[in-house]
Design an enzyme around this catalytic site. Sequence first.
Site, PDB file in Angstrom:
ATOM      1  N   ASP A 166      10.828   2.045   7.721  1.00 44.90           N
ATOM      2  CA  ASP A 166      10.361   0.655   7.824  1.00 44.90           C
ATOM      3  C   ASP A 166      11.400  -0.109   8.614  1.00 44.90           C
ATOM      4  OD1 ASP A 166       8.937  -1.732   7.389  1.00 44.90           O
ATOM      5  OD2 ASP A 166       8.257  -1.021   5.444  1.00 44.90           O
ATOM      6  N   HIS A 171     -13.623   4.214   7.780  1.00 37.44           N
ATOM      7  CA  HIS A 171     -12.868   3.019   7.362  1.00 37.44           C
ATOM      8  C   HIS A 171     -13.251   2.595   5.934  1.00 37.44           C
ATOM      9  CE1 HIS A 171     -10.580  -0.682   9.068  1.00 37.44           C
ATOM     10  NE2 HIS A 171     -10.340  -0.530   7.785  1.00 37.44           N
ATOM     11  N   GLU A 219     -12.609   1.313  16.986  1.00 40.35           N
ATOM     12  CA  GLU A 219     -13.723   1.674  16.101  1.00 40.35           C
ATOM     13  C   GLU A 219     -14.841   0.636  16.169  1.00 40.35           C
ATOM     14  OE1 GLU A 219     -11.210   1.821  12.474  1.00 40.35           O
ATOM     15  OE2 GLU A 219     -12.483   0.222  11.679  1.00 40.35           O
ATOM     16  N   ILE A 263       0.848  -1.204   0.000  1.00 37.85           N
ATOM     17  CA  ILE A 263       0.000   0.000   0.000  1.00 37.85           C
ATOM     18  C   ILE A 263       0.880   1.250   0.000  1.00 37.85           C
ATOM     19  CG2 ILE A 263      -1.767   1.283   1.283  1.00 37.85           C
ATOM     20  CD1 ILE A 263      -2.711  -1.505   2.386  1.00 37.85           C
ATOM     21  N   GLY A 284     -11.051   2.497   3.356  1.00 40.55           N
ATOM     22  CA  GLY A 284      -9.839   2.169   2.581  1.00 40.55           C
ATOM     23  C   GLY A 284     -10.068   1.274   1.369  1.00 40.55           C
ATOM     24  N   SER A 285     -10.658   0.114   1.578  1.00 38.11           N
ATOM     25  CA  SER A 285     -10.800  -0.839   0.466  1.00 38.11           C
ATOM     26  C   SER A 285     -12.183  -0.781  -0.174  1.00 38.11           C
ATOM     27  CB  SER A 285     -10.540  -2.262   0.978  1.00 38.11           C
ATOM     28  OG  SER A 285     -11.504  -2.612   1.958  1.00 38.11           O
ATOM     29  N   ASP A 316      -8.862   7.431   8.618  1.00 41.34           N
ATOM     30  CA  ASP A 316      -9.856   6.467   8.113  1.00 41.34           C
ATOM     31  C   ASP A 316     -10.070   5.337   9.113  1.00 41.34           C
ATOM     32  OD1 ASP A 316     -11.574   5.437   6.022  1.00 41.34           O
ATOM     33  OD2 ASP A 316     -10.051   3.914   5.621  1.00 41.34           O
ATOM     34  N   ARG A 359      -4.059   1.249  10.924  1.00 38.38           N
ATOM     35  CA  ARG A 359      -4.897   0.838  12.043  1.00 38.38           C
ATOM     36  C   ARG A 359      -4.895   1.955  13.084  1.00 38.38           C
ATOM     37  NH1 ARG A 359      -7.111  -2.157   9.207  1.00 38.38           N
ATOM     38  NH2 ARG A 359      -7.365  -4.406   9.368  1.00 38.38           N
ATOM     39  N   THR A 394      -4.337   5.426   7.374  1.00 38.38           N
ATOM     40  CA  THR A 394      -5.276   4.453   6.780  1.00 38.38           C
ATOM     41  C   THR A 394      -4.876   3.029   7.178  1.00 38.38           C
ATOM     42  OG1 THR A 394      -3.954   4.436   4.760  1.00 38.38           O
ATOM     43  CG2 THR A 394      -5.897   5.852   4.758  1.00 38.38           C
TER      44      THR A 394
HETATM   45  C1  DGY Z   1      -8.220  -4.491   5.760  1.00 39.73           C
HETATM   46  O1  DGY Z   1      -8.381  -5.178   4.745  1.00 39.73           O
HETATM   47  O2  DGY Z   1      -7.456  -4.809   6.661  1.00 39.73           O
HETATM   48  C2  DGY Z   1      -8.988  -3.224   5.841  1.00 39.73           C
HETATM   49  O3  DGY Z   1      -8.755  -2.515   6.975  1.00 39.73           O
HETATM   50  C3  DGY Z   1     -10.445  -3.456   5.572  1.00 39.73           C
HETATM   51  O4  DGY Z   1     -10.500  -3.454   4.201  1.00 39.73           O
END
Ligand code: DGY
Length: 325
Positions: free
Chosen positions: A182, A290, A272, A163, A292-293, A267, A243, A241
Amino acid sequence: MPKPVLLLTRKLPAAIEARAAAQFDARLNPDDAPWFRDGAEIARRAAEAGAQGILCAAGDPMGAATIAALPASVRMIATFSVGYDHVDVAAARARGITVTNTPEVLSFATAECAMTLMLMAARRAGEGERMVRARRWEGWAPTQLMGVTLEGKKLGILGMGRIGRELAAMARGFRMEIHYRDIARLPPELEQGARFHDSDASFLSTIDVLSMHVPGGEATRKWLNAERLAMMKPGSLVVNTGRGGSVDDAALVAALTSGHIRAAGLDVYDGEPRIFEGYFGLENVALLPHLGSATIETRDAMGHRALDNLAAVLIEGRPPLHPVG
Ligand code: DGY
């Protein structure tokens, strides 16, 4: 051979539920009824159905207590998410239960969401939208809602996985300079010219925008705390985006209130759907639920990936494609 019994904890896209029903003896949750919030209820339904597989989702309480309560019939848990911080993988392994996730297919969508939040924070889009909706806009003004441009700014990516790298590619289109932090440096073909930092101090004091892409868990719990926020340049932006647990909410609210952090875009949230109360009173934070996806294409791809894994193990007797742990 009877079809394996599969318990779906959540309502999923229609194509995914149709495929699940074709390949498995699928027990759906067509109304998305909230029994998925209760681990004991998930275990009770798995026992009642005699489930061999459970298709769960991000946030379902698949911790040690739920896994201990599952019937012996359960051989596999496939989560409809790339993150698996909600599943106690060690407890599952101890019971011989395979756990899989849905990597890769959501990287672009999640990076898009980070880019959206970055732009919202930089360009005060949330404030502007609220002003228009509240019928408070009185017309164009030379000094109204001035934000900052992303062009030429240094983007700091915390967690340069799939990502993070998709976001880097998008941000290069905005002429941003890419920095990352990282555990280890990436090979040059993945770095694509991004600059690696081997300390938080060097990373945070260099960048103008922080985008967080770290998985949940104890190792990164409240990583963005008061001490690290103080290392950032005044006027920086923060986006998360990954956790929610990796942000110390009280510290971020204090930094947004003082203006040390110009604006943020979030997000994901610790605990949550509960959201830290301090954010609600702030204009300079964009809050998304949330997402994101959450594209039609990505959610279908995630569902197929989860079912590919379930079919491999429970129907074809093959190893899972995307095991975790
Ligand atoms: C994930 O896939 O971990 C996201 O937070 C939800 O799509």
